[in-house]
Motif scaffolding. Structure first.
Motif, PDB file in Angstrom:
ATOM      1  N   ALA A 153     -56.590   8.413   2.259  1.00 23.02           N
ATOM      2  CA  ALA A 153     -57.368   8.818   2.749  1.00 23.02           C
ATOM      3  C   ALA A 153     -56.986   9.153   4.472  1.00 23.02           C
ATOM      4  O   ALA A 153     -56.680   8.358   5.105  1.00 23.02           O
ATOM      5  CB  ALA A 153     -58.327   8.059   3.095  1.00 23.02           C
ATOM      6  N   VAL A 154     -58.283  10.173   5.330  1.00 27.11           N
ATOM      7  CA  VAL A 154     -57.594   9.906   6.558  1.00 27.11           C
ATOM      8  C   VAL A 154     -59.061   9.415   7.278  1.00 27.11           C
ATOM      9  O   VAL A 154     -59.317   8.745   7.137  1.00 27.11           O
ATOM     10  CB  VAL A 154     -58.803  11.587   6.819  1.00 27.11           C
ATOM     11  N   PHE A 155     -57.631   8.773   8.405  1.00 29.96           N
ATOM     12  CA  PHE A 155     -57.628   7.756   9.073  1.00 29.96           C
ATOM     13  C   PHE A 155     -58.364   7.813  10.782  1.00 29.96           C
ATOM     14  O   PHE A 155     -58.773   7.340  10.876  1.00 29.96           O
ATOM     15  CB  PHE A 155     -56.807   6.710   9.044  1.00 29.96           C
ATOM     16  N   ASP A 156     -57.941   8.849  10.865  1.00 34.19           N
ATOM     17  CA  ASP A 156     -58.145   9.535  12.530  1.00 34.19           C
ATOM     18  C   ASP A 156     -57.577  11.003  13.027  1.00 34.19           C
ATOM     19  O   ASP A 156     -56.822  11.512  12.186  1.00 34.19           O
ATOM     20  CB  ASP A 156     -57.209   8.048  13.238  1.00 34.19           C
ATOM     21  N   PHE A 157     -57.780  11.493  14.047  1.00 32.79           N
ATOM     22  CA  PHE A 157     -57.429  12.566  14.499  1.00 32.79           C
ATOM     23  C   PHE A 157     -57.068  11.989  15.936  1.00 32.79           C
ATOM     24  O   PHE A 157     -57.901  11.053  16.831  1.00 32.79           O
ATOM     25  CB  PHE A 157     -58.380  13.628  14.273  1.00 32.79           C
ATOM     26  N   PHE A 158     -55.608  12.961  16.206  1.00 34.18           N
ATOM     27  CA  PHE A 158     -55.147  12.241  18.138  1.00 34.18           C
ATOM     28  C   PHE A 158     -55.052  13.688  18.254  1.00 34.18           C
ATOM     29  O   PHE A 158     -54.211  14.610  17.207  1.00 34.18           O
ATOM     30  CB  PHE A 158     -54.840  11.842  17.948  1.00 34.18           C
ATOM     31  N   GLY A 159     -54.021  13.715  19.794  1.00 36.80           N
ATOM     32  CA  GLY A 159     -53.986  15.204  20.360  1.00 36.80           C
ATOM     33  C   GLY A 159     -55.078  15.859  20.719  1.00 36.80           C
ATOM     34  O   GLY A 159     -55.694  15.998  20.723  1.00 36.80           O
ATOM     35  N   PRO A 160     -53.790  17.505  20.823  1.00 37.85           N
ATOM     36  CA  PRO A 160     -54.864  18.320  21.557  1.00 37.85           C
ATOM     37  C   PRO A 160     -55.676  18.864  20.616  1.00 37.85           C
ATOM     38  O   PRO A 160     -55.107  19.541  19.309  1.00 37.85           O
ATOM     39  CB  PRO A 160     -53.521  18.962  21.969  1.00 37.85           C
ATOM     40  N   VAL A 161     -57.236  19.583  21.134  1.00 36.21           N
ATOM     41  CA  VAL A 161     -58.161  20.140  20.533  1.00 36.21           C
ATOM     42  C   VAL A 161     -57.835  21.568  19.849  1.00 36.21           C
ATOM     43  O   VAL A 161     -57.561  21.564  18.378  1.00 36.21           O
ATOM     44  CB  VAL A 161     -59.182  20.240  20.824  1.00 36.21           C
ATOM     45  N   GLU A 162     -56.267  21.995  20.253  1.00 42.61           N
ATOM     46  CA  GLU A 162     -55.654  23.233  19.742  1.00 42.61           C
ATOM     47  C   GLU A 162     -55.211  22.920  18.930  1.00 42.61           C
ATOM     48  O   GLU A 162     -55.091  23.660  17.933  1.00 42.61           O
ATOM     49  CB  GLU A 162     -55.812  24.066  20.742  1.00 42.61           C
ATOM     50  N   ALA A 163     -54.680  22.157  18.554  1.00 47.43           N
ATOM     51  CA  ALA A 163     -53.377  22.048  17.133  1.00 47.43           C
ATOM     52  C   ALA A 163     -53.398  19.986  17.495  1.00 47.43           C
ATOM     53  O   ALA A 163     -51.890  19.220  17.873  1.00 47.43           O
ATOM     54  CB  ALA A 163     -51.941  22.323  18.378  1.00 47.43           C
ATOM     55  N   PRO A 164     -54.148  19.784  16.653  1.00 47.96           N
ATOM     56  CA  PRO A 164     -54.704  18.205  15.862  1.00 47.96           C
ATOM     57  C   PRO A 164     -53.750  17.264  15.444  1.00 47.96           C
ATOM     58  O   PRO A 164     -53.527  18.457  14.636  1.00 47.96           O
ATOM     59  CB  PRO A 164     -56.222  18.439  16.210  1.00 47.96           C
ATOM     60  N   TYR A 165     -53.418  16.547  15.272  1.00 54.59           N
ATOM     61  CA  TYR A 165     -52.339  16.197  14.600  1.00 54.59           C
ATOM     62  C   TYR A 165     -53.391  14.649  13.204  1.00 54.59           C
ATOM     63  O   TYR A 165     -54.725  14.867  14.066  1.00 54.59           O
ATOM     64  CB  TYR A 165     -51.415  14.621  14.705  1.00 54.59           C
ATOM     65  N   ILE A 166     -53.242  14.167  12.390  1.00 62.30           N
ATOM     66  CA  ILE A 166     -53.861  13.732  11.820  1.00 62.30           C
ATOM     67  C   ILE A 166     -53.324  13.128  11.124  1.00 62.30           C
ATOM     68  O   ILE A 166     -52.120  12.441  10.767  1.00 62.30           O
ATOM     69  CB  ILE A 166     -54.635  14.703   9.667  1.00 62.30           C
ATOM     70  N   ALA A 167     -54.459  11.775  11.108  1.00 61.90           N
ATOM     71  CA  ALA A 167     -53.277  10.332  10.945  1.00 61.90           C
ATOM     72  C   ALA A 167     -54.187   9.913   9.048  1.00 61.90           C
ATOM     73  O   ALA A 167     -55.564   9.332   9.187  1.00 61.90           O
ATOM     74  CB  ALA A 167     -53.418   8.999  11.716  1.00 61.90           C
ATOM     75  N   VAL A 168     -52.951   9.681   7.946  1.00 62.80           N
ATOM     76  CA  VAL A 168     -53.593   9.421   6.779  1.00 62.80           C
ATOM     77  C   VAL A 168     -53.007   8.098   6.264  1.00 62.80           C
ATOM     78  O   VAL A 168     -52.136   7.574   6.495  1.00 62.80           O
ATOM     79  CB  VAL A 168     -53.007  10.568   6.012  1.00 62.80           C
ATOM     80  N   LYS A 169     -54.226   7.399   6.219  1.00 66.52           N
ATOM     81  CA  LYS A 169     -54.058   6.217   5.478  1.00 66.52           C
ATOM     82  C   LYS A 169     -53.108   5.786   4.157  1.00 66.52           C
ATOM     83  O   LYS A 169     -54.017   5.951   2.748  1.00 66.52           O
ATOM     84  CB  LYS A 169     -55.166   4.951   5.454  1.00 66.52           C
ATOM     85  N   PRO A 170     -52.238   5.854   4.020  1.00 64.06           N
ATOM     86  CA  PRO A 170     -51.507   5.627   2.504  1.00 64.06           C
ATOM     87  C   PRO A 170     -51.876   4.760   1.516  1.00 64.06           C
ATOM     88  O   PRO A 170     -51.696   3.705   2.366  1.00 64.06           O
ATOM     89  CB  PRO A 170     -49.956   6.434   2.933  1.00 64.06           C
ATOM     90  N   HIS A 171     -52.457   5.238   0.321  1.00 63.58           N
ATOM     91  CA  HIS A 171     -52.396   4.145  -0.674  1.00 63.58           C
ATOM     92  C   HIS A 171     -51.084   4.133  -1.743  1.00 63.58           C
ATOM     93  O   HIS A 171     -51.086   2.979  -2.346  1.00 63.58           O
ATOM     94  CB  HIS A 171     -53.593   4.625  -1.748  1.00 63.58           C
ATOM     95  N   VAL A 172     -49.869   4.769  -1.111  1.00 68.41           N
ATOM     96  CA  VAL A 172     -48.672   4.642  -2.216  1.00 68.41           C
ATOM     97  C   VAL A 172     -47.846   4.904  -0.694  1.00 68.41           C
ATOM     98  O   VAL A 172     -47.860   4.895   0.562  1.00 68.41           O
ATOM     99  CB  VAL A 172     -48.542   5.438  -2.454  1.00 68.41           C
ATOM    100  N   ASN A 173     -46.295   4.315  -1.115  1.00 66.37           N
ATOM    101  CA  ASN A 173     -45.828   4.331  -0.646  1.00 66.37           C
ATOM    102  C   ASN A 173     -45.438   5.596   0.886  1.00 66.37           C
ATOM    103  O   ASN A 173     -45.253   6.443  -0.533  1.00 66.37           O
ATOM    104  CB  ASN A 173     -44.003   4.152  -0.766  1.00 66.37           C
ATOM    105  N   GLY A 174     -45.406   5.336   1.586  1.00 71.04           N
ATOM    106  CA  GLY A 174     -45.692   7.173   2.117  1.00 71.04           C
ATOM    107  C   GLY A 174     -44.379   7.872   2.790  1.00 71.04           C
ATOM    108  O   GLY A 174     -44.731   8.847   3.272  1.00 71.04           O
ATOM    109  N   ALA A 175     -43.714   6.542   2.783  1.00 71.71           N
ATOM    110  CA  ALA A 175     -41.752   7.695   3.014  1.00 71.71           C
ATOM    111  C   ALA A 175     -41.712   8.927   1.751  1.00 71.71           C
ATOM    112  O   ALA A 175     -41.171   9.678   2.721  1.00 71.71           O
ATOM    113  CB  ALA A 175     -41.304   6.512   3.210  1.00 71.71           C
TER     114      ALA A 175
END
Length: 90
Positions: free
Chosen positions: A50-72
């Protein structure tokens, strides 16, 4: 005939760049606007997290996803969210 769950269309949110060493979250360069709490799926429509957070510049943001499975295993993979259905207000 068995009842099948209706699913909406999916939209790409971007590609997983890496897994955060400190939190274990998937870091995605955002291609599309999403909401915190939206479920995230892989290309086979399996729920990844699920989407957990946003960060970084407004023009090119990043999304942090909290994984329910092995994220690697998702580094380099494209992730998706389902299209939200708009509810009509009365």
């Amino acid at each position: 005939m068995p009842h099948r769950e209706e699913r909406g269309k999916t939209h790409s949110i971007g590609t997983v760049m890496h897994v955060s060493k400190s939190t274990g979250q998937l870091i995605v360069r955002a291609k599309e606007e999403v909401s915190i709490g939206d479920f995230v799926y892989d290309s086979h429509r399996k729920r990844v997290g699920a989407v957990f957070d946003f960060f970084g510049p407004v023009e090119a943001p990043y999304i942090a996803v909290k994984p329910h499975v092995n994220g690697a295993e998702f580094v380099g993979a494209e992730l998706f969210v389902e299209e939200r259905r708009r509810e009509r207000r009365r």
